[in-house]
Write a protein that holds these residues in place. Sequence first.
Motif, PDB file in Angstrom:
ATOM      1  N   ASN A 140       0.831  -1.213   0.000  1.00  0.00           N
ATOM      2  CA  ASN A 140       0.000   0.000   0.000  1.00  0.00           C
ATOM      3  C   ASN A 140       0.861   1.257   0.000  1.00  0.00           C
ATOM      4  OD1 ASN A 140      -2.792  -0.768  -0.076  1.00  0.00           O
ATOM      5  ND2 ASN A 140      -2.603  -1.562   2.012  1.00  0.00           N
ATOM      6  N   GLU A 141       1.870   1.272   0.863  1.00  0.00           N
ATOM      7  CA  GLU A 141       2.753   2.437   0.941  1.00  0.00           C
ATOM      8  C   GLU A 141       3.483   2.692  -0.373  1.00  0.00           C
ATOM      9  OE1 GLU A 141       5.409   1.653   4.128  1.00  0.00           O
ATOM     10  OE2 GLU A 141       3.900   1.929   5.705  1.00  0.00           O
ATOM     11  N   LEU A 142       3.786   1.616  -1.089  1.00  0.00           N
ATOM     12  CA  LEU A 142       4.538   1.729  -2.343  1.00  0.00           C
ATOM     13  C   LEU A 142       3.649   2.027  -3.543  1.00  0.00           C
ATOM     14  CD1 LEU A 142       6.970  -1.258  -1.707  1.00  0.00           C
ATOM     15  CD2 LEU A 142       7.609   1.161  -1.785  1.00  0.00           C
ATOM     16  N   GLY A 143       2.351   2.160  -3.303  1.00  0.00           N
ATOM     17  CA  GLY A 143       1.458   2.591  -4.372  1.00  0.00           C
ATOM     18  C   GLY A 143       0.732   1.483  -5.111  1.00  0.00           C
ATOM     19  N   PHE A 144       0.776   0.267  -4.625  1.00  0.00           N
ATOM     20  CA  PHE A 144       0.028  -0.827  -5.235  1.00  0.00           C
ATOM     21  C   PHE A 144      -1.430  -0.786  -4.769  1.00  0.00           C
ATOM     22  CE2 PHE A 144       4.375  -2.334  -5.325  1.00  0.00           C
ATOM     23  CZ  PHE A 144       4.475  -3.156  -6.433  1.00  0.00           C
ATOM     24  N   GLU A 145      -2.332  -1.223  -5.626  1.00  0.00           N
ATOM     25  CA  GLU A 145      -3.686  -1.542  -5.195  1.00  0.00           C
ATOM     26  C   GLU A 145      -3.660  -2.962  -4.659  1.00  0.00           C
ATOM     27  OE1 GLU A 145      -8.292  -1.857  -6.866  1.00  0.00           O
ATOM     28  OE2 GLU A 145      -6.629  -1.472  -8.255  1.00  0.00           O
ATOM     29  N   THR A 146      -4.103  -3.178  -3.433  1.00  0.00           N
ATOM     30  CA  THR A 146      -3.886  -4.471  -2.798  1.00  0.00           C
ATOM     31  C   THR A 146      -5.155  -5.309  -2.708  1.00  0.00           C
ATOM     32  OG1 THR A 146      -4.171  -3.512  -0.586  1.00  0.00           O
ATOM     33  CG2 THR A 146      -1.915  -3.653  -1.458  1.00  0.00           C
ATOM     34  N   TYR A 147      -4.924  -6.623  -2.687  1.00  0.00           N
ATOM     35  CA  TYR A 147      -5.987  -7.615  -2.556  1.00  0.00           C
ATOM     36  C   TYR A 147      -5.554  -8.640  -1.518  1.00  0.00           C
ATOM     37  CZ  TYR A 147      -7.780  -5.801  -7.000  1.00  0.00           C
ATOM     38  OH  TYR A 147      -8.275  -4.988  -7.991  1.00  0.00           O
ATOM     39  N   GLU A 148      -6.535  -9.308  -0.936  1.00  0.00           N
ATOM     40  CA  GLU A 148      -6.246 -10.355   0.043  1.00  0.00           C
ATOM     41  C   GLU A 148      -7.286 -11.459  -0.085  1.00  0.00           C
ATOM     42  OE1 GLU A 148      -6.346 -10.729   4.881  1.00  0.00           O
ATOM     43  OE2 GLU A 148      -5.174  -9.072   4.029  1.00  0.00           O
ATOM     44  N   TRP A 149      -6.848 -12.710   0.088  1.00  0.00           N
ATOM     45  CA  TRP A 149      -7.783 -13.830   0.078  1.00  0.00           C
ATOM     46  C   TRP A 149      -7.276 -14.921   1.016  1.00  0.00           C
ATOM     47  CZ3 TRP A 149      -4.307 -12.677  -3.679  1.00  0.00           C
ATOM     48  CH2 TRP A 149      -3.396 -13.673  -4.077  1.00  0.00           C
TER      49      TRP A 149
END
Length: 422
Positions: A33-42
């Motif tokens: 998140n800090e590095l600018g990615f859109e994040t997902y989790e499963w």
Amino acid sequence: MTDIRTFTEELLRFDTTDGDEADAQTWVRERLNELGFETYEWTADAERLAEHPSFPDDPGDIEVANRPSVAGVLEFGDADAGPTLVLNGHVDVVPVERNLWTSDPFEPTWVGEEGEDLRARGAADMKSGLAACVFAALALREGEADEESDGLNGRVVVESVAGEEEGGIGAAAATLDNPYPFERDAALVAEPTDLRAVTATEGTVMKRLHLTGRSAHAATRWVGESVLPHFETVRHAFEALEAERSESVTHPLYGEFPIPWPICFGTVHAGSWSSTVPAELVAEIRIGVAPGETVDEVEAQYEARLAEVVADSEWLSEHPPTFERFTIQFEPAETDPDEPVVAALQDGMRETGLDETEPQGATYGADSRHYVAAGIPTVVFGPGTIEQAHFPDETVHWPDVEQARTTIAATARRYLSEGSSK
């Protein structure tokens, strides 16, 4: 901004053995998140995995609770007009035998004559490879990979998955039920390959052998029936079959291996007391499966060989052994060397100074098989050597990690560039 060296050191400090990935995955998602990615989790569904051939049939035997997998996505240009490339790594590591280590396995230590080797559990297998994927994606975004990076269309997904060492829990879940609102066109799994392009991985079938003898006092051992000679007969018969298969089962990418489809008697437990003839033996066995074969086919060959041993033994005929599957199974996997993702990797390797670009085979299994089975062409490429994996004082040569980052970035740029008109 966090750099690749700091990121790797921090990730290595997490003890991610025995299903304990959650804290590390929270940290990875925060960094993404800090590095600018859109994040997902499963998180994997044990009921779904129980339907998969790699996993036990009983969902209760599959540990999925509190074992998230996470991913970060970077989009380039008109993302839907270009392809999506997954860069995959696993965050879990195998247990350590601390008495065999010369330093704390979860405190990264720089060693070697010039301090260029990084020692820690997971340094080679494969947190450094995961870090290389993260920073390759960032390099592509920042235009560091090549001045032609501008104008790309597509996506790069960096995955940090759980439970690879237990059959690929996170990767299997991601291929059974896509966690993203877009499709995936190709993948690169950053396992340690000595910076070589691996397009074929071996499968394995895991079997448990149980032999029964007759106990007796050591002072009159002749009235007992030790299981040990019977085990040795089975072992020699299986090793003979291994040798036969090495000759009869061929593959163009496996000619360099002295034993291309190895069998390993990983654990052997026999007897109950030093003064008693051993009447019980349990051995856990890993059997190699060649690309192009199936786990069922190879399992049947070893079951038939065991039946021959039993038929030749009066004792075993009267006291038949059991030979059953246990834990996880790995199907072999292979990607056509003509797939665009393979060509992109080979071009990226040449561009970044790596000359040995011919596809290779590996005698281990990897999460690549899950993506291949889902119709996602996948290549395996990463820093480090498999000889350091699961090894005391596990190390990775840091210049190889930097090389992997650069090469993976070049690969992603080429793949997105070639596929931007899809």
